[in-house]
Design a protein around this motif. Structure first.
Motif, mmCIF file in Angstrom:
data_model
loop_
_atom_site.group_PDB
_atom_site.id
_atom_site.type_symbol
_atom_site.label_atom_id
_atom_site.label_comp_id
_atom_site.label_asym_id
_atom_site.label_seq_id
_atom_site.Cartn_x
_atom_site.Cartn_y
_atom_site.Cartn_z
ATOM 1 N N MET A 59 1.741 1.768 4.288
ATOM 2 C CA MET A 59 0.166 2.201 3.261
ATOM 3 C C MET A 59 -0.416 1.415 2.571
ATOM 4 S SD MET A 59 -2.224 4.524 3.979
ATOM 5 C CE MET A 59 -1.293 5.459 5.209
ATOM 6 N N PHE A 60 0.530 1.643 0.891
ATOM 7 C CA PHE A 60 0.472 1.636 -0.852
ATOM 8 C C PHE A 60 -0.047 -0.254 -0.622
ATOM 9 C CE2 PHE A 60 2.844 5.546 -0.090
ATOM 10 C CZ PHE A 60 1.723 6.401 -0.649
ATOM 11 N N GLN A 61 1.101 -1.405 0.132
ATOM 12 C CA GLN A 61 0.510 -2.228 0.209
ATOM 13 C C GLN A 61 -0.553 -2.742 1.042
ATOM 14 O OE1 GLN A 61 3.595 -5.431 1.791
ATOM 15 N NE2 GLN A 61 2.294 -6.646 1.932
ATOM 16 N N SER A 62 -0.453 -2.114 1.886
ATOM 17 C CA SER A 62 -2.281 -1.810 2.815
ATOM 18 C C SER A 62 -3.698 -1.667 1.572
ATOM 19 C CB SER A 62 -2.960 -1.438 3.995
ATOM 20 O OG SER A 62 -1.465 -2.132 4.783
ATOM 21 N N ILE A 63 -3.557 -0.786 0.769
ATOM 22 C CA ILE A 63 -4.286 -0.591 0.046
ATOM 23 C C ILE A 63 -4.612 -1.641 -1.559
ATOM 24 C CG2 ILE A 63 -4.360 1.076 -1.792
ATOM 25 C CD1 ILE A 63 -3.371 3.794 -0.441
ATOM 26 N N ARG A 64 -3.017 -1.831 -1.431
ATOM 27 C CA ARG A 64 -3.172 -3.123 -3.075
ATOM 28 C C ARG A 64 -3.931 -4.326 -2.057
ATOM 29 N NH1 ARG A 64 -5.059 -4.338 -6.380
ATOM 30 N NH2 ARG A 64 -4.068 -4.964 -8.317
#
Length: 416
Positions: A59-64
């Motif tokens: 999730m958070f890698q995808s946000i970045r």
């Protein structure tokens, strides 16, 4: 005369207290692990936030990867303190660790009342605590602020003027607004006792609601905030930024847009096409990034992925496809806040390598050139004859003198 026994007892007692204190600090605090993102030539990096909803891997890698600089996590009192006095921050710890690993700044939404602290059958996200549990609530807030000393941006509740209201329906009353003001004040004071630099925002309004703002400001504690948040949805056009300006005029505080987006699912009254959504996004963000909206410190696209049911609002759909507004968001965000260059697996040294000298070729000497000067001449004859005399050789070339055989033959052929 010193009483060494008494001194030893005092020292031992102090040591136990010190150890207990250090252990308590280790349990209740986590180290600072991330710093806020900064953007060259742009003072509002939080304008490119993305809320982490939807079933998206990493999730958070995808946000970045999408250009997001900021995300928002939830501090649920009803989940952290299910049993009174027993805290379990594991879920938020894990989310913070992953978000900060990607270099994302984090805002925290405070919401939810545990069953033991609320009255009636309202769900946790709507029910505010009973006032007799103020101490328990403020202890929880202070414990969280102490545990995460690097988190300095909090939002209290969500759409308390709408379906997050404690009124029992999707809308507020004078009583629900006054009760919200009471708990807003409790939250504000608890956070400031831990860290005076923490910013607390009023929970995001479900679109502009001057009636709620007036009731809040007229209630005791209703101005205990640093920021005001809003969700300026406009399903069939660009964001309602006029209402954002109006809220800023009323509050005289910075504004956070903690949700915005559009529904591109089919068949609903709010539905639009993906092309329309992309256009509305670009129209909205071009105004938000201008000096006209200098007071909007943060904005969060809602959301990264689609919900499990309608509406379909994600930058990425349920099948993992990136919608057109994904690339638009990334282009705008990375224009101001470039993504870091990937670190090479084997980085090159800045030093120039030391050149390896090319060895001189080994010369090949012709037969008879016994002194290896490049030619067969009288000097080779004299050299060979001297060697023969040293080891007692004769011209019958019998071993061990046969090692000179080739050289002798060449010399005799050329000079004798």
């Amino acid at each position: 005369m010193f009483n060494f026994q008494l001194i030893s007892q005092v020292f031992l007692r102090c040591s136990v207290v010190l150890c207990f204190t250090l252990l308590l600090i280790m349990i209740t605090k986590t180290p600072v692990t991330a710093a806020d993102i900064s953007c060259p030539n742009f003072s509002r990096p939080f304008l490119f936030g993305i809320n982490p909803d939807g079933a998206i891997d990493n999730m958070f890698q995808s946000i970045r990867d999408a250009g997001g600089t900021t995300t928002k996590l939830t501090l649920n009192w009803d989940k952290v303190e299910m049993t009174r006095g027993v805290y379990n921050f594991a879920q938020l710890d894990a989310g913070l660790k992953e978000a900060e690993k990607q270099g994302l700044s984090v805002f925290i939404l405070i919401v939810g009342t545990p069953d033991w602290a609320k009255e009636g059958s309202l769900p946790a996200y709507k029910a505010l605590p009973k006032r007799e549990f103020r101490d328990a609530y403020t202890n929880f807030i202070k414990a969280a602020a102490q545990r995460y000393p690097h988190i300095v941006r909090y939002e209290f509740w969500n759409e308390q003027n709408g379906c997050g209201s404690s009124s029992g329906h999707c809308g507020h009353t004078s009583d629900s607004a006054a009760e919200y003001a009471y708990w807003l004040d409790a939250t504000y004071n608890a956070l400031k006792q831990v860290n005076g630099s923490i910013q607390l925002s009023v929970g995001g309004l479900d679109r502009m609601d001057e009636s709620f703002v007036d009731k809040l400001h007229s209630s005791p504690g209703g101005r205990s905030y640093d920021v005001f948040s809003i969700h300026p949805y406009n399903w069939h056009g660009a964001l309602d930024l006029g209402s954002v300006k109006r809220l800023h005029e009323l509050a005289q505080k910075p504004i956070w847009i903690t949700e915005y987006g559009w529904n591109v699912g089919q068949g609903a009254e709010t539905s639009i096409t993906e092309a329309e959504g992309q256009r509305f996004f670009l129209e909205s963000i071009s105004r938000l990034e201008s000096d006209e909206f200098f007071f909007v410190e943060a904005a969060f696209f809602h959301t990264l992925g689609d919900f499990s049911s309608d509406p379909a609002m994600g930058l990425i759909d349920a099948q993992g496809r990136k919608r057109p507004w994904y690339e638009s968001f990334k282009q705008v965000a990375t224009k101001w806040c470039p993504l870091p260059s990937p670190t090479p697996l084997f980085p090159r040294s800045s030093q120039q390598p030391t050149p390896i000298p090319t060895p001189e070729p080994t010369p090949i000497y012709q037969d008879g050139d016994t002194n290896q000067d490049g030619s067969v001449d009288i000097f080779d004859y004299n050299f060979t004859l001297t060697k023969y005399e040293e080891i007692g050789c004769t011209l019958d070339f019998v071993s061990p003198c046969d090692r000179f055989l080739v050289d002798i033959e060449s010399i005799i052929r050329d000079f004798i």
